[in-house]
Design an enzyme around this catalytic site. Structure first.
Site, PDB file in Angstrom:
ATOM      1  N   LYS A 173      -8.060 -13.471   6.047  1.00 14.08           N
ATOM      2  CA  LYS A 173      -8.739 -14.017   7.220  1.00 14.08           C
ATOM      3  C   LYS A 173      -7.823 -15.118   7.745  1.00 14.08           C
ATOM      4  O   LYS A 173      -7.697 -16.187   7.145  1.00 14.08           O
ATOM      5  CB  LYS A 173     -10.120 -14.555   6.834  1.00 14.08           C
ATOM      6  CG  LYS A 173     -11.035 -14.865   8.021  1.00 14.08           C
ATOM      7  CD  LYS A 173     -10.660 -16.199   8.592  1.00 14.08           C
ATOM      8  CE  LYS A 173     -11.655 -16.674   9.636  1.00 14.08           C
ATOM      9  NZ  LYS A 173     -11.204 -17.944  10.243  1.00 14.08           N
ATOM     10  N   GLU A 229     -10.044 -24.100  -3.776  1.00 12.53           N
ATOM     11  CA  GLU A 229      -9.458 -25.413  -4.016  1.00 12.53           C
ATOM     12  C   GLU A 229      -9.922 -26.306  -2.874  1.00 12.53           C
ATOM     13  O   GLU A 229      -9.688 -25.999  -1.704  1.00 12.53           O
ATOM     14  CB  GLU A 229      -7.936 -25.317  -4.049  1.00 12.53           C
ATOM     15  CG  GLU A 229      -7.257 -26.631  -4.358  1.00 12.53           C
ATOM     16  CD  GLU A 229      -6.110 -26.931  -3.430  1.00 12.53           C
ATOM     17  OE1 GLU A 229      -6.205 -27.925  -2.666  1.00 12.53           O
ATOM     18  OE2 GLU A 229      -5.140 -26.172  -3.458  1.00 12.53           O
ATOM     19  N   CYS A 236      -3.366 -31.950  -0.380  1.00 14.40           N
ATOM     20  CA  CYS A 236      -4.525 -32.041  -1.272  1.00 14.40           C
ATOM     21  C   CYS A 236      -4.244 -32.957  -2.456  1.00 14.40           C
ATOM     22  O   CYS A 236      -5.161 -33.324  -3.186  1.00 14.40           O
ATOM     23  CB  CYS A 236      -4.931 -30.651  -1.754  1.00 14.40           C
ATOM     24  SG  CYS A 236      -3.557 -29.708  -2.439  1.00 14.40           S
TER      25      CYS A 236
END
Length: 526
Positions: A183, A263, A300
């Site tokens: 996607k 995550e 992150c």
């Protein structure tokens, strides 16, 4: 050439009426191409093709699968500067960043090719029969890892290459023998299109079945349809806590729940222990400032919390940190949504009771992220859950503790994290080992000195952690162990040797390491 279409297996498709546009966050300009959002019928067709391909693809030899992954890497490299320039244009990040990220993406693919040839990921265990065992005979049991089925992968906003179309989730899922439906992320539509075509060229060159790889454009509804589709067997996601949790909940509401490897959020706390901090407060301040500002804080693993004991050294550290960050120019963030969210969430944090801004709370506009430092007492931090939340962008907060006992309380109060760092001397560690012990149960990767930004792609990397860092703390999204997310164990009992998978046959035709009756060996079963 960018087509703007969806790729339903090997077929380009644009049956829908909804059109998406790609933007340059640096100047707000719009790219010329129209990108067609996938219709429900196109998404369903992509999954059906993946299911049809699964039976053939999972049976393809590990060597041919490895060659397929290497060919994907070659096709990505063959895109040359066209890919780098488009990724830079859609993200506001410099061209040099994507030279490195492209290399990482291709090296990941090659790394999983090596994993396939090595065979250790199969975790082969063989326990041979003992027919005359009393009081009952022992059966012959042989265990191996096999693929799950079609996997849905969501592209990430902050890594258009390494965590997106042909990134780690796709590479590990394909390596394990699963067809993949990507996607595409709306923030890098053109980059996604180019890489999708590269993957499909590899599909054709290597003779992989139609449906091994698909890509669909679209928004939330497209993602929801993929997650709910009964023939999708697992999901890979990198992004926000809100997005990852929504996908996780949706997957668990299905009649057949499926694993979601998401995550999500992490503040990556760094504990500045007294002896180490007093030895070089200015140097550490500069080091952490550069880490916070790296990539406009859009990692992150950016260090969002810095915990120290009140002292002259901590004051010097804060002063250096804030001056360094204040001197850095505001830099374009990945997209308007991320920029808006950064300032909104930052504003919520600095409005909390007890939070002191260190520097100027400025928003230069135009999707530009300006770094900022704040400070709060440990007592206020412990009382207010909002202060524990991740701010995605170039922001960090210093938590000032009265003593190391309060520092330990902060460590114990932390949510799950991707990383935690002990900035310490060996003497600090001996005197305050309980802080490191408390931190170790909260994180997936614990560092001794250094900064958490930077994730090495290797066998020993753990990129995941207790919730909300990820939805399954037993797994990693980076490194060779990532392949285990998209495989499951199966045992064969009393099967004739010639009917077994090659990895389980007596003569070990793949020449891989196997555990036979408790002993690790490459020998044949005697």
């Amino acid at each position: 050439m960018i087509t703007g279409k969806n790729y339903i297996g090997n077929d380009a498709s644009s049956n829908g009426n909804e059109v998406l546009k790609a933007y340059n966050p640096a100047d707000g300009s719009t790219f010329t191409e129209d990108f067609f959002a996938a219709t429900p019928e196109e998404i369903n067709a992509a999954v059906e093709k993946a299911q049809e391909a699964f039976g053939t693809y999972k049976a393809i030899s590990y060597e041919k699968r490895a060659q397929f992954l290497e060919t994907i890497a070659e096709e990505i490299m063959s895109l040359g500067d066209t890919l780098l320039e488009r990724a830079s244009g859609e993200s506001g990040l410099p061209l040099g960043r994507f030279q490195g990220e492209r290399g990482r993406t291709c090296n990941q693919l090659k790394m999983f090719a090596g994993v396939l040839r090595d065979g250790s990921w199969l975790d082969v265990n063989i326990d041979t029969a003992i027919l005359d065992r009393q009081p009952i005979p022992k059966v012959d049991l042989r265990k191996i890892q096999i693929p799950l089925g079609p996997v849905a992968v969501f592209g990430a906003s902050n890594f258009p290459l390494a965590f997106s179309t042909a990134g780690g989730d796709t590479a590990s899922a394909l390596a394990a023998g699963n067809p993949v439906i990507v996607k595409g992320h709306e923030a890098h539509l053109g980059t996604n299109d180019l890489v999708s075509q590269a993957v499909l060229r590899a599909v054709e060159k290597c003779g992989m079945p139609d449906g091994t790889f698909s890509m669909v454009n679209g928004g939330i509804s497209a993602g929801q349809q993929l997650v709910k589709h009964p023939k999708v067997k697992a999901v890979g996601f990198t992004g926000s806590l809100r997005g990852g949790r929504a996908i996780f909940d949706l997957a668990n509401q299905r009649p057949e729940p499926i694993p979601v490897y998401a995550e999500m959020g992490s503040t990556n706390p760094s504990f500045l222990m007294p002896d180490k901090l007093s030895s070089d407060p200015e140097g550490l301040g500069n080091t952490f400032a550069n880490s916070v500002a790296l990539g406009v804080g859009q990692f992150c693993t950016s260090p969002g919390l810095l915990i120290g004991v009140k002292s002259t050294a901590l004051d010097q550290f804060i002063e250096t940190l804030s001056k360094n960050l204040a001197a850095k120019e505001a830099v374009t963030m990945l997209n308007e949504k991320i920029s808006t969210s950064y300032y909104a969430h930052r504003g919520t944090i600095i409005e909390q009771t007890g939070v002191e801004i260190i520097g100027e709370d400025a928003n230069p506009g135009s999707n530009k992220g300006k770094p900022l430092t704040a400070k709060v007492s440990a007592a206020a931090f412990l009382e207010n859950p909002k202060l524990h939340e991740e701010i995605f962008g170039p922001f960090t907060m210093v938590v000032a503790c009265e003593d190391t006992s309060e520092m330990l309380a902060v460590a114990n109060a932390m949510h799950g994290q991707l990383t935690g760092t002990m900035v310490a001397t060996e003497n600090d560690m001996e005197k305050h080992s309980e802080v490191a012990d408390a931190l170790s149960v909260k994180v997936g990767r614990i560092l001794f000195n250094g900064v958490p930004t930077g994730v090495e792609v290797c066998h020993s990397m753990q990129h995941g952690g207790p919730y909300p860092a990820s939805t399954d703390q037993r797994t990693t999204s980076v490194g060779t162990a990532a392949i285990s997310r998209f495989a499951r164990p199966i045992s064969y009992q009393n099967w004739p040797d010639h009917l077994l998978p090659d990895a389980l046959k007596n003569n070990n035709p793949l020449n891989i390491w196997r555990t036979i009756n408790g002993t690790l060996t490459k020998a044949a079963v005697s």
